[in-house]
Every structure is written in structure tokens, then in C-alpha cells.
Design a protein around this motif. Structure first.
Motif, short mmCIF file in Angstrom:
data_model
loop_
_atom_site.label_atom_id
_atom_site.label_comp_id
_atom_site.label_asym_id
_atom_site.label_seq_id
_atom_site.Cartn_x
_atom_site.Cartn_y
_atom_site.Cartn_z
N TRP A 229 20.35 33.58 76.86
CA TRP A 229 19.20 32.67 76.84
C TRP A 229 17.92 33.38 76.40
O TRP A 229 17.06 32.77 75.74
N LEU A 230 17.79 34.64 76.73
CA LEU A 230 16.61 35.38 76.29
C LEU A 230 16.55 35.44 74.76
O LEU A 230 15.49 35.28 74.16
N GLY B 67 26.93 35.70 84.90
CA GLY B 67 25.52 35.40 85.10
C GLY B 67 24.59 36.29 84.30
O GLY B 67 23.62 35.84 83.68
N LEU B 68 24.88 37.59 84.27
CA LEU B 68 24.03 38.55 83.55
C LEU B 68 24.13 38.36 82.03
O LEU B 68 23.11 38.44 81.32
N SER C 298 16.23 29.97 82.56
CA SER C 298 16.65 31.28 83.03
C SER C 298 17.21 31.19 84.45
O SER C 298 18.22 31.81 84.78
N GLN D 126 22.07 35.46 81.00
CA GLN D 126 20.64 35.77 80.95
C GLN D 126 20.26 36.37 79.60
O GLN D 126 19.24 36.02 79.00
N TYR E 33 16.87 31.26 73.26
CA TYR E 33 16.00 30.18 73.72
C TYR E 33 15.09 29.60 72.64
O TYR E 33 14.95 28.37 72.53
N ALA F 49 20.55 29.46 84.16
CA ALA F 49 21.57 30.17 83.41
C ALA F 49 22.47 31.01 84.31
O ALA F 49 23.69 31.04 84.12
N PHE F 50 21.86 31.68 85.29
CA PHE F 50 22.68 32.58 86.11
C PHE F 50 23.69 31.83 86.96
O PHE F 50 24.90 32.05 86.82
#
Length: 325
Positions: A253-254, A246-247, A303, A250, A257, A306-307
Motif C-alpha cells: 500500500w505504501l 500484514g507486513l 494503512s 503495508q 497507494y 491493510a494489516f
């Protein structure tokens, strides 16, 4: 039998040869080379990652597709259409029903199974290739090796992902009967092939490769987080895989994106007479029409998605790998 006639074996295999006059002795013996027996390393299973990837793809689709629908609609609609993610969600459910959140889910259901199978299967094999080629002197593949394996897997799976994501994107932006062009994924794919051939179906391939090149960051950080949690927490392996997955998603995607926004704009553009003929033109177009914030429109649902989607998918992947690998 004398001691000279016995076959002695610890790490070697001996051979006794008898002649007409009995066993050969030191004077009339024939020299037989000793064969050293070395333990065989466990054979690399090239296919297990592809199987585990199928389970990952199904998990990702079930958890993540509603968020993806909201994201794509925000990315491709005018600012006046939706006030934000919540407004988009409410208008979609009220106007089209809850099932609308799973619009275009058929191609990604098949697609995520295929994409995660190819991505994670190739990732597994790229890891092995890098370990045996460049890091054979180390016990485990370092994080940079995992990162490059992710980069190569991202480029590989793009050839499977591009047509699937193209069809999905076009179906997701059909808001109502007035905007309905395709009756379903097969109709959409056939229409694209009929209109522009295989190049039409693969519209957005380069932008897909740019987007998925950020798997470098995902898999590099996933390895770092997994090692850290394994060494510094008492969490179980599934829990570690869940949180690390999950992390790292993140972070992915940051970083990735903005390139996803460009990809969606290209894929939903006119096929025969596109507004943007090059990837760079689409980047400039997004900036001119929406400003810098346009590259992050729809980021919140992505976001949020995503997790849980990636955490669950990677936990499932690792579970299957441990079970059948």
C-alpha cells in the motif's frame, strides 16, 4: 523355478518368455528391453489455489470493508467535506448509521471471493510455471520468482476486479439521498452497461492493472518475510503467515497507494463525458487540484485496514492450502 526364470525387480521390471521347448535360454532367447521404474512426483493441483482464494476473499471483506469505505470517501471528496479519517468515520456513522460502513459491500462480497479466487489461484499456477520453466534446478522458487508470479496474477485478476471495483466505488460515494444515483450494485452495473456498454462497466481497467502490478512487491516481500520468520523465530505457521501477510501488505500500500487514488478518481468520473480521458490526465489532475499530498489522501485508513485484512486473509489462504492442498 530356476534363478534365470525369476523376475528380478529393484528399479527395473523384467519379463520371462516361454517357447514350445520351455523357457528361452541364452542361446535362443529373445532380447526384452528392461523398463526403468522412476518414482512419480506429486502432481501439481491446479485448482486448490482457486478454492483457498474464496476463503481469503470472505475474510478480507469482513475485516476490511469499513476501512475501504472511509478510504474511498476521503479519496473522492473535497477537502472541506471531511477533516480526516476519524471525522469521516464519525460523520458517516452519525449521519447514516453503522451499516453505512458496509455500503457497497455486496459486490465486493461476491467480488472478493471471485477476485481472490482468481488472483490466488493464478498465483499458485504461475509459481508452478516459473518454478518448472526457469528454476527447475532449484529446490524452491526464489523470491524474485514469487514477485513475478504476483505481477502476472495482478494483471490477470484485473479483468475480474475492474468492473467490481468500479461498481463499488460509485456506490461508496453516494453520501445521502441527494447524491443517490443507483439503488444497488445490480442497478449500477446495468445503468453503466446501458449508458456506455461494456466499456463503461470496464472503465478504469488500465488503472486497475497499474495498481495491481504492485503485487510484485507484495508477494516478493511476503516470501522473504515468511522464510526469515520460519528460520529465525519459533512462531507457528499460521502466526508467520499472519505477520508476513500484514507486513507485506503495508509495503504494497505504501508503494501502490498513489495509483489507487488515480484509479478511484477515474472510476468515479462521469462515464459519458469524463473529465479525464487518459490515465496520465488523471495523474496531472490530482496533482494540480490537491498537490502531492493528494496522492496520499485517505492513506491512514488504508494503512490501518491493510494489516488486519490482509494478514487474516493470507493466514486463511495458507491454512486452507495446507488443509486441502
Amino acid at each position: 523355478m530356476s534363478s534365470k526364470e525369476q523376475v528380478k525387480s529393484s528399479n527395473t521390471v523384467g519379463l520371462v518368455v516361454s517357447g514350445a521347448g520351455g523357457p528361452l535360454n541364452s542361446e535362443n532367447s529373445l532380447s526384452i528391453p528392461q523398463i526403468k521404474v522412476t518414482p512419480q512426483a506429486a502432481e501439481h493441483n491446479r485448482y486448490v489455489g482457486f478454492v483457498a482464494g474464496v476463503f481469503s476473499g470472505v475474510t478480507k471483506l469482513v475485516v476490511g470493508h469499513p476501512f475501504d469505505t472511509i478510504k474511498v470517501r476521503l479519496q473522492t471528496s473535497p477537502k472541506s467535506h471531511f477533516a480526516g479519517p476519524l471525522d469521516c468515520f464519525l460523520k458517516t456513522v452519525r449521519g447514516e448509521g453503522f451499516r453505512a460502513l458496509y455500503k457497497g459491500a455486496t459486490p465486493p462480497l461476491i467480488g472478493w471471493m471471485a477476485m481472490d479466487s482468481v488472483q490466488l489461484g493464478s498465483l499458485h499456477n504461475y509459481r508452478h510455471l516459473l518454478k518448472t520453466t526457469f528454476y527447475s534446478d532449484r529446490d524452491i522458487l526464489p523470491p524474485i520468482g514469487h514477485a513475478f508470479a504476483g505481477l502476472m496474477a495482478g494483471c490477470t485478476v484485473s479483468f475480474v476486479a475492474a468492473p467490481i471495483e468500479h461498481v463499488k466505488a460509485r456506490l461508496q460515494v453516494q453520501y445521502d439521498a441527494g447524491s443517490r444515483v443507483y439503488t444497488g450494485p445490480i442497478n449500477c452495473a446495468m445503468s453503466l452497461l446501458k449508458t456506455a456498454g461494456i466499456r463503461g462497466l470496464y472503465k478504469g481497467l488500465f488503472s486497475t492493472m497499474v495498481f495491481r502490478s504492485y503485487f510484485f512487491a507484495l508477494w516478493g516481500s511476503y516470501d522473504i518475510l515468511t522464510r526469515y520468520m520460519s528460520e529465525n523465530t519459533a512462531m507457528s505457521k499460521p502466526a508467520i503467515n499472519f505477520w508476513a501477510g500484514g507486513l507485506s501488505a503495508q509495503l504494497f500500500w505504501l508503494l501502490a497507494y498513489p495509483s489507487d487514488v488515480v484509479k478511484q478518481v477515474i472510476m468515479t468520473d462521469n462515464v459519458t463525458n469524463p473529465k479525464y480521458k487518459r490515465w496520465s490526465e488523471a495523474v496531472v489532475g490530482v496533482y494540480r487540484t490537491r498537490g502531492i499530498q493528494g496522492f496520499f489522501r485517505g492513506f491512514v485508513p488504508s494503512s490501518i485496514r491493510a494489516f488486519p485484512a490482509n494478514a487474516a486473509a493470507l493466514a486463511m489462504f495458507e491454512l486452507v492450502m495446507r488443509t486441502i492442498g
